[in-house]
Design a protein around this motif. Structure first.
Motif, PDB file in Angstrom:
ATOM      1  N   ALA A 165      30.048  83.303  55.633  1.00 34.85           N
ATOM      2  CA  ALA A 165      29.896  84.762  55.615  1.00 34.85           C
ATOM      3  C   ALA A 165      29.069  85.262  56.792  1.00 34.85           C
ATOM      4  N   ILE A 166      28.007  84.509  57.117  1.00 32.95           N
ATOM      5  CA  ILE A 166      27.114  84.917  58.193  1.00 32.95           C
ATOM      6  C   ILE A 166      27.895  84.945  59.509  1.00 32.95           C
ATOM      7  N   HIS A 167      28.789  83.969  59.664  1.00 30.56           N
ATOM      8  CA  HIS A 167      29.534  83.886  60.925  1.00 30.56           C
ATOM      9  C   HIS A 167      30.778  84.763  60.936  1.00 30.56           C
ATOM     10  N   ASP A 168      31.291  85.101  59.753  1.00 31.64           N
ATOM     11  CA  ASP A 168      32.496  85.935  59.686  1.00 31.64           C
ATOM     12  C   ASP A 168      32.193  87.426  59.558  1.00 31.64           C
ATOM     13  N   GLY A 169      30.907  87.773  59.624  1.00 29.69           N
ATOM     14  CA  GLY A 169      30.561  89.196  59.576  1.00 29.69           C
ATOM     15  C   GLY A 169      30.716  89.839  58.209  1.00 29.69           C
ATOM     16  N   GLU A 170      30.504  89.062  57.137  1.00 26.03           N
ATOM     17  CA  GLU A 170      30.590  89.648  55.791  1.00 26.03           C
ATOM     18  C   GLU A 170      29.267  90.256  55.332  1.00 26.03           C
ATOM     19  N   LEU A 171      28.218  90.039  56.107  1.00 23.54           N
ATOM     20  CA  LEU A 171      26.932  90.626  55.717  1.00 23.54           C
ATOM     21  C   LEU A 171      26.860  92.061  56.227  1.00 23.54           C
ATOM     22  N   GLN A 172      26.190  92.883  55.448  1.00 26.26           N
ATOM     23  CA  GLN A 172      26.067  94.288  55.792  1.00 26.26           C
ATOM     24  C   GLN A 172      24.633  94.712  55.503  1.00 26.26           C
ATOM     25  N   VAL A 173      24.126  95.681  56.250  1.00 26.86           N
ATOM     26  CA  VAL A 173      22.777  96.167  55.989  1.00 26.86           C
ATOM     27  C   VAL A 173      22.857  97.550  55.337  1.00 26.86           C
ATOM     28  N   TYR A 174      22.176  97.691  54.203  1.00 31.94           N
ATOM     29  CA  TYR A 174      22.025  98.979  53.533  1.00 31.94           C
ATOM     30  C   TYR A 174      20.635  99.515  53.862  1.00 31.94           C
ATOM     31  N   TYR A 175      20.484 100.842  53.718  1.00 37.05           N
ATOM     32  CA  TYR A 175      19.195 101.463  54.041  1.00 37.05           C
ATOM     33  C   TYR A 175      18.722 102.315  52.873  1.00 37.05           C
ATOM     34  N   GLN A 176      17.446 102.117  52.511  1.00 36.93           N
ATOM     35  CA  GLN A 176      16.862 102.942  51.452  1.00 36.93           C
ATOM     36  C   GLN A 176      15.762 103.813  52.063  1.00 36.93           C
TER      37      GLN A 176
ATOM     38  N   MET B  31      10.565 109.573  56.023  1.00 38.66           N
ATOM     39  CA  MET B  31       9.656 108.963  56.986  1.00 38.66           C
ATOM     40  C   MET B  31      10.269 107.723  57.639  1.00 38.66           C
ATOM     41  N   GLY B  32      11.234 107.129  56.946  1.00 35.38           N
ATOM     42  CA  GLY B  32      11.829 105.912  57.493  1.00 35.38           C
ATOM     43  C   GLY B  32      12.757 105.282  56.484  1.00 35.38           C
ATOM     44  N   ALA B  33      13.099 104.018  56.736  1.00 35.31           N
ATOM     45  CA  ALA B  33      14.042 103.321  55.873  1.00 35.31           C
ATOM     46  C   ALA B  33      13.655 101.857  55.757  1.00 35.31           C
ATOM     47  N   GLU B  34      14.064 101.256  54.639  1.00 33.84           N
ATOM     48  CA  GLU B  34      13.967  99.800  54.521  1.00 33.84           C
ATOM     49  C   GLU B  34      15.376  99.238  54.616  1.00 33.84           C
ATOM     50  N   ALA B  35      15.535  98.228  55.453  1.00 32.58           N
ATOM     51  CA  ALA B  35      16.824  97.551  55.617  1.00 32.58           C
ATOM     52  C   ALA B  35      16.964  96.493  54.526  1.00 32.58           C
ATOM     53  N   LEU B  36      18.084  96.530  53.792  1.00 37.23           N
ATOM     54  CA  LEU B  36      18.308  95.583  52.695  1.00 37.23           C
ATOM     55  C   LEU B  36      19.704  94.983  52.836  1.00 37.23           C
ATOM     56  N   VAL B  37      19.767  93.674  52.824  1.00 35.79           N
ATOM     57  CA  VAL B  37      21.039  93.001  53.098  1.00 35.79           C
ATOM     58  C   VAL B  37      21.974  93.026  51.890  1.00 35.79           C
ATOM     59  N   ARG B  38      23.267  93.107  52.162  1.00 35.59           N
ATOM     60  CA  ARG B  38      24.317  92.995  51.151  1.00 35.59           C
ATOM     61  C   ARG B  38      25.366  92.042  51.697  1.00 35.59           C
ATOM     62  N   TRP B  39      26.106  91.431  50.773  1.00 37.08           N
ATOM     63  CA  TRP B  39      27.162  90.510  51.189  1.00 37.08           C
ATOM     64  C   TRP B  39      28.477  91.006  50.616  1.00 37.08           C
ATOM     65  N   ARG B  40      29.357  91.398  51.509  1.00 41.70           N
ATOM     66  CA  ARG B  40      30.683  91.858  51.097  1.00 41.70           C
ATOM     67  C   ARG B  40      31.628  90.680  51.065  1.00 41.70           C
ATOM     68  N   HIS B  41      31.731  90.070  49.883  1.00 39.00           N
ATOM     69  CA  HIS B  41      32.544  88.863  49.732  1.00 39.00           C
ATOM     70  C   HIS B  41      33.986  89.278  49.437  1.00 39.00           C
ATOM     71  N   PRO B  42      34.964  88.680  50.145  1.00 40.29           N
ATOM     72  CA  PRO B  42      36.361  89.094  49.965  1.00 40.29           C
ATOM     73  C   PRO B  42      36.836  88.975  48.511  1.00 40.29           C
ATOM     74  N   ALA B  43      36.353  87.979  47.769  1.00 39.03           N
ATOM     75  CA  ALA B  43      36.790  87.820  46.376  1.00 39.03           C
ATOM     76  C   ALA B  43      35.747  88.287  45.368  1.00 39.03           C
ATOM     77  N   ARG B  44      34.466  87.994  45.646  1.00 40.93           N
ATOM     78  CA  ARG B  44      33.420  88.336  44.673  1.00 40.93           C
ATOM     79  C   ARG B  44      33.023  89.803  44.716  1.00 40.93           C
ATOM     80  N   GLY B  45      33.380  90.511  45.779  1.00 49.03           N
ATOM     81  CA  GLY B  45      32.962  91.916  45.912  1.00 49.03           C
ATOM     82  C   GLY B  45      31.572  92.011  46.522  1.00 49.03           C
ATOM     83  N   LEU B  46      30.832  93.068  46.157  1.00 50.63           N
ATOM     84  CA  LEU B  46      29.496  93.263  46.728  1.00 50.63           C
ATOM     85  C   LEU B  46      28.491  92.348  46.029  1.00 50.63           C
ATOM     86  N   VAL B  47      27.923  91.427  46.785  1.00 52.96           N
ATOM     87  CA  VAL B  47      26.964  90.480  46.214  1.00 52.96           C
ATOM     88  C   VAL B  47      25.551  90.923  46.594  1.00 52.96           C
ATOM     89  N   MET B  48      24.667  90.979  45.582  1.00 55.10           N
ATOM     90  CA  MET B  48      23.306  91.457  45.802  1.00 55.10           C
ATOM     91  C   MET B  48      22.386  90.315  46.253  1.00 55.10           C
TER      92      MET B  48
END
Ligand code: C2E
Ligand code: CA
Ligand code: CA
Ligand code: CA
Length: 279
Positions: free
Chosen positions: A33-44, A54-71
């Motif tokens: 996933a790391i090499h195929d670009g399945e990771l995504q950054v969300y912002y809170q 004032m700003g944002a916290e970057a929080l990683v998500r994994w968009r898995h083709p079969a599992r969906g959004l993995v926390m």
């Protein structure tokens, strides 16, 4: 367990065997996933008491083709144990810094800060300081707007080395935040020794602050302690306005939680907060 060749373990308990297999699958999936670009950054959003961003916290998500959004709860520990956190962390840091550099281009967003989580293994990895400084230089992000969030687990390592690395990054303008404050191995001696700028009160204290007297006392004490040590405080997991009122009346000035906004992809974040590019 008895060993059955390289990288495999056989267990006599089928349930345990199933767990070991699932873990091995997850690990190879994550590596991919790391090499195929399945990771995504969300912002809170991180807000002040008047509800200004004032700003944002970057929080990683994994968009898995079969599992969906993995926390992250499903893969951060595994990433930490296997060392995959180093590549994962690099991706999040680079993505967040690219974003920070874009925000700096517009007067209405240039003061925003970006908080990035750094795991103990990532922080203690050889070359961490140069890696961060390299990303900052390549992306053109303002290091004074970048905050690295550390957890108390980090302190299980060599404290002198930890302080040393923090100092090197602080010299270049970066800030440090101690995440999940109050739940770990917090020691006041460490708190004094580490060159921190910010504490984040763990959401477990914030969530019951109105109903649980001891949580209220803990939150007040953390706020008072932070004030005397001249540390900024962010209350995490703020979910309603009654919590905000309690926190404000006890001196808290920074807030994060579903009451102010959930972590979302960058496009949604910028739209929700009326960024110039979205007007
Ligand atoms: P954290 O650093 O304490 O991040 C805050 C977590 O609390 C996020 O969960 C966020 O969605 C959640 N949260 C925020 N406000 C509220 C609220 O009002 N109520 C509730 N119930 N939850 C709230 P998330 O995104 O699932 O991340 C969980 C943890 O995974 C993070 O906790 C952090 O320890 C780790 N993590 C996430 N992204 C990264 C990363 O890029 N690198 C590293 N090393 N760890 C990460
Ligand atoms: Ca955090
Ligand atoms: Ca936290
Ligand atoms: Ca409680």
């Amino acid at each position: 367990a008895k060993s059955a060749g390289r990288n495999t373990q056989r267990f006599f308990d089928p349930q345990m065997q199933a767990m070991v297999n699932a873990r091995a699958n997850l690990e190879s999936d994550l590596r991919q996933a790391i090499h195929d670009g399945e990771l995504q950054v969300y912002y809170q959003p991180v807000m002040n008491g008047s509800g200004t961003l004032m700003g944002a916290e970057a929080l990683v998500r994994w968009r898995h083709p079969a599992r969906g959004l993995v926390m992250p709860i499903e893969f951060i520990d595994l990433a930490e144990q296997t060392g995959l956190i180093v590549d994962l962390g690099h991706f999040v840091m680079r993505t967040a810094c690219e974003q920070l550099a874009l925000w700096a281009a517009h007067p209405s967003t240039q003061a925003l800060t970006m908080s990035v989580n750094v795991s103990p293994r990532q922080f203690h990895n050889q070359g961490f300081v140069d890696e961060v400084l390299g990303i900052v230089a390549q992306t053109g992000a303002n290091p004074a707007r970048l905050k690295l969030e550390l957890t108390e687990n980090l302190l299980l390592g060599d404290v002198n080395e930890t302080v040393n690395r923090m100092r090197q990054l602080k010299e270049r303008g970066l800030g440090f935040s101690l995440d999940d404050f109050g739940v770990g191995y917090s020691s006041l001696a460490y708190l004094k020794r580490l060159p921190l700028d910010q504490l984040k009160i763990d959401r477990s204290f914030v969530s019951d602050v109105l109903s649980d007297v001891s949580d209220a006392v803990i939150v007040r004490t953390i706020l008072a302690l932070a004030q005397s040590l001249e540390l900024e405080v962010v209350a995490e997991g703020v979910e309603n306005s009654e919590q905000v009122d309690f926190l404000i009346s006890n001196g808290c000035k920074r807030f994060q939680g579903f009451h102010f906004g959930r972590p979302v992809p960058i496009g949604e974040f910028e739209r929700l907060h009326g960024f110039p590019s979205c007007r």
